[in-house]
Design a protein around this motif. Structure first.
Motif: not given
Length: 285
Positions: A218-239
């Motif tokens: 019943r909150s958008v915060w958990p989704g924001i956290a998952v979404h942020a982490a999803l987007n962060a992985v390619p940034i933190l693990l470049p080739e």
């Protein structure tokens, strides 16, 4: 609760807001490109290509478009409710948010493999120049660039998308049609917004996960956290840091991630989300 109360969102109204969002993003892109072309004496196609490869401009355009759509949606569907309640910005235990961040990291690889399979079996691989342009947009070669990329992709983009598609669409549609229809329609709209076929399927599946989490907590915060982490992985693990075939190495052929980075992370990520849901539920009972 009355599903057709004054705070509900009609499916046609949500569709109109989606069209408005896409139209604003397209129109603002052309406007910025026209200004850039005039200032730098470039052709319109060249200026448009530059804007579409500039992460800062793309993020600002998305923020503006979705911000306008949120304001319009709240004005028509929920004008008298306080903003946190209208968009389900309810507090969540920090431990649950931490588990959601870890889940987002884990789920990045299964979702990336979903995209690989679509490229391999259905749509064919993206042109190598498109892959290189995307890689260049997400790479940071200085502290300033790193802060910009993280702010755009791991903060602004997840926040705006979750507030619109989960906060406004999902919960507003749920009040009128129930959770099942609301989950499917809001996830489909989330996919459609991404336009590209592979990205649309990827985003629709991700939307189902994020929407289910929002409905459970019943909150958008958990989704924001998952979404942020999803987007962060390619940034933190470049080739250049950790080359992973099927994830961060551009290729003219469709490639795949090793199953050890797909199935165990999938099970682990879903388990973490289940734990986060139980923790959040326990605080409400």
């Amino acid at each position: 609760m009355n599903r057709k109360d004054d705070r509900s969102v009609h499916a046609f109204g949500a569709l109109c807001l989606l069209v408005l969002t896409v139209a604003l993003m397209y129109g603002l892109t052309l406007l910025v490109a026209a200004l850039y072309a005039a200032l730098h004496d470039l052709s319109m196609p060249a200026a448009t290509g530059h804007v579409q490869r500039d992460l800062a401009w793309l993020t600002l355009i998305q923020l503006s478009a979705m911000g306008v759509s949120l304001l319009v949606g709240l004005r028509f569907f929920d004008p008298d409710t306080p903003l946190p309640e209208a968009l389900s910005i309810a507090p969540v235990p920090p431990l649950a948010l931490g588990l959601c961040l870890l889940a987002g990291v884990s789920l990045q690889f299964p979702l990336a493999e979903l995209a690989n399979s679509l490229h391999h079996y259905v749509f064919g691989p993206d042109p190598i120049e498109v892959q290189l342009a995307l890689q260049n947009m997400m790479e940071a070669h200085s502290l300033g660039q790193g802060l910009l990329v993280v702010t755009c992709l791991a903060a602004i983009v997840p926040l705006t998308e979750e507030l619109l598609f989960r906060g406004l669409f999902l919960f507003g549609l749920e009040r009128r049609y129930g959770s099942g229809f609301a989950l499917v329609l809001s996830s489909a709209f989330f996919g459609i917004m991404h336009v590209d076929a592979v990205a649309a399927v990827y985003a629709t599946v991700a939307g189902l996960v994020l929407g289910s989490l929002a409905l459970a907590t019943r909150s958008v915060w958990p989704g924001i956290a998952v979404h942020a982490a999803l987007n962060a992985v390619p940034i933190l693990l470049p080739e250049r840091l950790l080359p992973i075939h099927g994830f961060n190495i551009p290729s003219a052929l469709a490639t795949h991630i090793t199953p050890w980075l797909v199935w165990p992370p999938l099970a682990f990520g879903l388990g973490l989300l289940a734990m986060a849901r139980r923790i959040e539920y326990a605080t409400r009972t």
